[in-house]
Write an enzyme that holds these catalytic residues in place. Sequence first.
Site, mmCIF file in Angstrom:
data_model
loop_
_atom_site.group_PDB
_atom_site.id
_atom_site.type_symbol
_atom_site.label_atom_id
_atom_site.label_comp_id
_atom_site.label_asym_id
_atom_site.label_seq_id
_atom_site.Cartn_x
_atom_site.Cartn_y
_atom_site.Cartn_z
ATOM 1 N N LYS A 45 0.843 -1.202 0.000
ATOM 2 C CA LYS A 45 0.000 0.000 0.000
ATOM 3 C C LYS A 45 0.878 1.251 0.000
ATOM 4 O O LYS A 45 2.088 1.183 0.237
ATOM 5 C CB LYS A 45 -0.920 0.005 1.213
ATOM 6 N N ARG A 146 -11.045 2.398 14.485
ATOM 7 C CA ARG A 146 -10.759 3.074 13.226
ATOM 8 C C ARG A 146 -11.637 2.516 12.129
ATOM 9 O O ARG A 146 -12.391 3.218 11.484
ATOM 10 C CB ARG A 146 -9.265 2.944 12.891
ATOM 11 N N TYR A 320 15.998 30.969 2.454
ATOM 12 C CA TYR A 320 14.899 31.828 2.878
ATOM 13 C C TYR A 320 15.096 32.338 4.299
ATOM 14 O O TYR A 320 15.502 31.589 5.197
ATOM 15 C CB TYR A 320 13.577 31.074 2.777
ATOM 16 N N MET A 368 11.182 24.608 -1.689
ATOM 17 C CA MET A 368 10.265 23.676 -2.337
ATOM 18 C C MET A 368 10.995 22.746 -3.302
ATOM 19 O O MET A 368 10.716 21.547 -3.352
ATOM 20 C CB MET A 368 9.188 24.449 -3.092
#
Length: 428
Positions: A45, A146, A320, A368
């Site tokens: 998965k 769940r 940044y 990014m």
Amino acid sequence: MNNRNVSSPFTRPVWAEISRARLLHNFSMLQQLASPDIRLAAVVKANAYGHGATLCAPWLAAAGAEWLGVTSVEEGVAVRAVCATQRILVMSGLWQGEAEAVLEHCLTPVVWEPFHLDLLARAARQAKLPPQALPVHLEIDTGMSRQGAAHGGLLEELLRRLREEPDSPLLIEGVLTHFHSPDELDSPVTAAQIAAFATAVDTIAAAGLAPALLHAGNSTSLLTGHGLDALRALAARHHAQLMLRPGLALYGYTPQAGGSVSEREEQSPRLKAEGYGLQPAHSHSLRGGASALEGFQPVLSLKSRIVSLRTIAAGATAGYNGTFRAARSTRLALLPIGYADGLSRLLSGRGHVLVRGHRAPIAGRISMDQTILDVSGIPEAAIGDEAVLLGEQGNDRITAEDLAALCQTIPWEILTSIAARVPRVAVD
């Protein structure tokens, strides 16, 4: 893994290498632990935990994996396209409009809501399937809260419906549950879950149903053996086959890897708050001794290349918000990989990358699409050099456990966060 150039159609120097040999080695170790009486559902998965399901699933199938576990019908369809004959277990149920795909692609859904039965029965009757022709696996909620039917009202309703529809096209082939603290499989909590599961299975049998498979437990269950005797006894009492669902260990990691859990909690307070690994790593005795843990090999390496170099003066900033300020003349290397590729921004100013076999610290904030390294201590670093963000180079390595500790998370998240835009390249 090797450091050779990989021939592939991608051009941006960012890629993940997936080792077939290591994946099959890990699967073989799990098979040995399961032998001779336990079946395995190899969990692929979440794009095979970030490794690439369309790469890994066929390799596992060729190595003898009879069952493959996926999250959704959509994932099941993708795996079916590359695995023609394996059983594919859809572990998170189904939704409106998916039942027809379940039939078309011969998927086996996990069910627990009445509407799951409605969708599947309607599609099966439209396809003119005979009674009990569509196998499903019924999940029991034993404390995870769940998914799954809790013993009592919902389970009784499902069983009543099945009893009242003797010509139903659905066959309860399997019954399963999910342990919420698998790293504590010998704990009273998990023992109580096993007992609740046994009560539910007894109720199902009393309703005249005889599932061929019972499954619970994961990689840790195989590694420690804790809880297996009770699960084996339950399966034997109902003349069923026991199946486990290993996931993370397939890809080279175990919940105990990377030092003791207490050490990881010291590095990462959030782990304890989230209930991850509250037992010391070696509180469990490993079946086959320590080698049963040490023999698993990480399957994935995440790599890039230096695409630019520059030297900045003392006092200059980088990245940044200028969070990196050079204390001296500093040589910086640029990698074309960032948080959009799955390199967590939490590694900004904390993580390292391997260049020419040495650790280069990440300088400033991860962008990014780009990451800056301080390669002042690696004067031979050059444009085009391979940079290993996850994996091995020279005599050093960086693992998903290492990154998880820095990011205060778990290795599952590190691996599955690697973005789809990063090509997965098969090696060896």
